[in-house]
Design a protein around this motif. Structure first.
Motif, short mmCIF file in Angstrom:
data_model
loop_
_atom_site.label_atom_id
_atom_site.label_comp_id
_atom_site.label_asym_id
_atom_site.label_seq_id
_atom_site.Cartn_x
_atom_site.Cartn_y
_atom_site.Cartn_z
N TYR A 237 22.25 -42.54 -52.75
CA TYR A 237 23.16 -42.80 -51.64
C TYR A 237 24.06 -41.58 -51.43
O TYR A 237 24.41 -40.89 -52.39
CB TYR A 237 24.05 -44.02 -51.93
CG TYR A 237 23.30 -45.30 -52.15
CD1 TYR A 237 22.95 -46.12 -51.08
CD2 TYR A 237 22.96 -45.71 -53.44
CE1 TYR A 237 22.27 -47.31 -51.28
CE2 TYR A 237 22.27 -46.90 -53.65
CZ TYR A 237 21.93 -47.70 -52.57
OH TYR A 237 21.25 -48.87 -52.77
N ARG A 238 24.43 -41.33 -50.18
CA ARG A 238 25.39 -40.28 -49.89
C ARG A 238 26.81 -40.82 -50.10
O ARG A 238 27.05 -42.01 -49.88
CB ARG A 238 25.24 -39.79 -48.46
CG ARG A 238 23.88 -39.21 -48.11
CD ARG A 238 23.84 -38.70 -46.68
NE ARG A 238 24.25 -39.72 -45.72
CZ ARG A 238 24.64 -39.48 -44.48
NH1 ARG A 238 24.69 -38.23 -44.04
NH2 ARG A 238 24.98 -40.47 -43.66
N ASP A 265 26.75 -44.84 -46.54
CA ASP A 265 25.71 -45.55 -45.81
C ASP A 265 25.72 -47.06 -46.00
O ASP A 265 25.17 -47.79 -45.18
CB ASP A 265 24.33 -45.02 -46.23
CG ASP A 265 24.24 -43.51 -46.12
OD1 ASP A 265 24.57 -43.00 -45.03
OD2 ASP A 265 23.87 -42.85 -47.10
N LYS A 307 29.69 -36.35 -44.44
CA LYS A 307 28.48 -36.66 -43.66
C LYS A 307 27.84 -35.38 -43.12
O LYS A 307 26.61 -35.20 -43.18
CB LYS A 307 28.82 -37.59 -42.51
CG LYS A 307 29.06 -39.03 -42.92
CD LYS A 307 29.32 -39.91 -41.70
CE LYS A 307 29.50 -41.36 -42.08
NZ LYS A 307 29.74 -42.23 -40.89
#
Length: 312
Positions: A237-238, A265, A307
């Motif tokens: 995951y970011r 996310d 992001k």
């Protein structure tokens, strides 16, 4: 990868051990310099049709001698993970205690080289062993009695003539320069820990976060905000992560820095789960805000910056 934990004098005998080409050293970080030693061992192993082995020590010798905790770049579990990813066949983890530290170079070789079926020993140019570090790779060769060969790997450098070293990586991390640290490591710097209950301040601000409890002996980057990748149950995951003491809410002098991750996310319950954090980009230093509105505005900007940095 086969793993053997050895301790002198109780646990040093292994039955039916395959012949090996042995890379030996402490290898904290398993950085590009260490990887060159391991690649050299793998090349010899291929030439001789034998296995590639690595011998490391736990804990760090300086921890034994100084009595102080060492900030590890790769605690033993992370070191095992990285070595396995490099294709090492066998790993020897030798307990570094006063019994081991008192061994003469000759005795060390008899027990940890000859008895383990080692056919070739590879180490960095500055590797020492035996009592007070009195043994060098020259001694390793002279005491071999023709039973194994040796290779000395020259220093690996960056920025012209600076040695790639665990010390250099620690210095970079202490400044928050995770990108330069990754260059020396050959991969992103990673920390692991368990998600624990925090103060829920992120949730109150509209940015739910996971508080990560890392091992005390594991070095962490300087306080600040970072763009990160997080591994949770085999899924990446970011995220955006604050490493620090949250000075807007607390007196910095009376807080232990913690990692607080907001996933970009998804919004999922992570309590009790294991998380690995890869530190990819530093966004800014940690700072104190005059109001919660100012903090919320900055968190929104940090989230967008993360992001953008992680969009590739």
């Amino acid at each position: 990868m086969k793993i053997y934990r050895l301790r002198y004098p109780d646990s040093v005998n292994i039955r039916q051990l395959d012949a090996s080409s042995l890379a030996i050293g402490f290898f904290d970080g398993v950085h590009k310099g260490h990887q060159e030693v391991i690649r050299s061992a793998q090349k010899v192993a291929d030439d001789l049709s034998i296995e590639t082995a690595v011998m490391t020590f736990d804990p760090h010798p300086s921890q034994l001698f100084s009595g102080k905790s060492v900030g590890y770049i790769t605690p033993i579990d992370e070191k095992i993970r990285v070595l396995e990813s490099l294709g090492v066949d066998t790993l020897f983890i030798v307990s570094f205690d006063w019994e081991l530290a008192s061994l003469s170079p000759q005795r060390f070789i008899d027990i940890f080289i000859k008895k383990l079926g080692v056919k070739h020993v590879i180490a960095g140019f500055d590797f020492t062993f035996g009592s007070k570090g009195s043994g060098t790779m020259k001694d390793m060769q002279e005491l071999s009695e023709g039973k194994y060969g040796t290779t000395i790997v020259s220093k690996v450098t960056f920025d012209q003539d600076n040695k790639v070293s665990s010390t250099a990586i620690r210095q970079l991390l202490s400044k928050g320069d995770v990108e330069a640290a990754a260059e020396l490591l050959g991969r992103p710097f990673r920390t692991t820990g368990e998600v624990i209950h925090g103060e829920k301040r992120g949730r109150q601000l509209g940015f739910p976060t996971a508080n990560i409890q890392t091992a005390e002996e594991h070095i962490v980057p300087a306080n600040g905000v970072y763009a990160v990748r997080c591994l949770i149950e085999d899924t990446w995951y970011r995220g955006v992560c604050n490493m620090g003491v949250k000075p807007t809410f607390h007196d910095p002098e009376h807080r232990i820095p913690t990692a607080e991750v907001h996933l970009l996310d998804v919004n999922i319950d992570l309590y009790g789960k294991k998380m690995a954090i890869e530190w990819l980009h530093r966004i800014r230093s940690e700072q104190k805000f005059e109001s919660l509105d100012d903090l919320k505005t900055q968190i929104g900007k940090d989230k967008q910056t993360a992001k953008d940095l992680l969009s590739d």
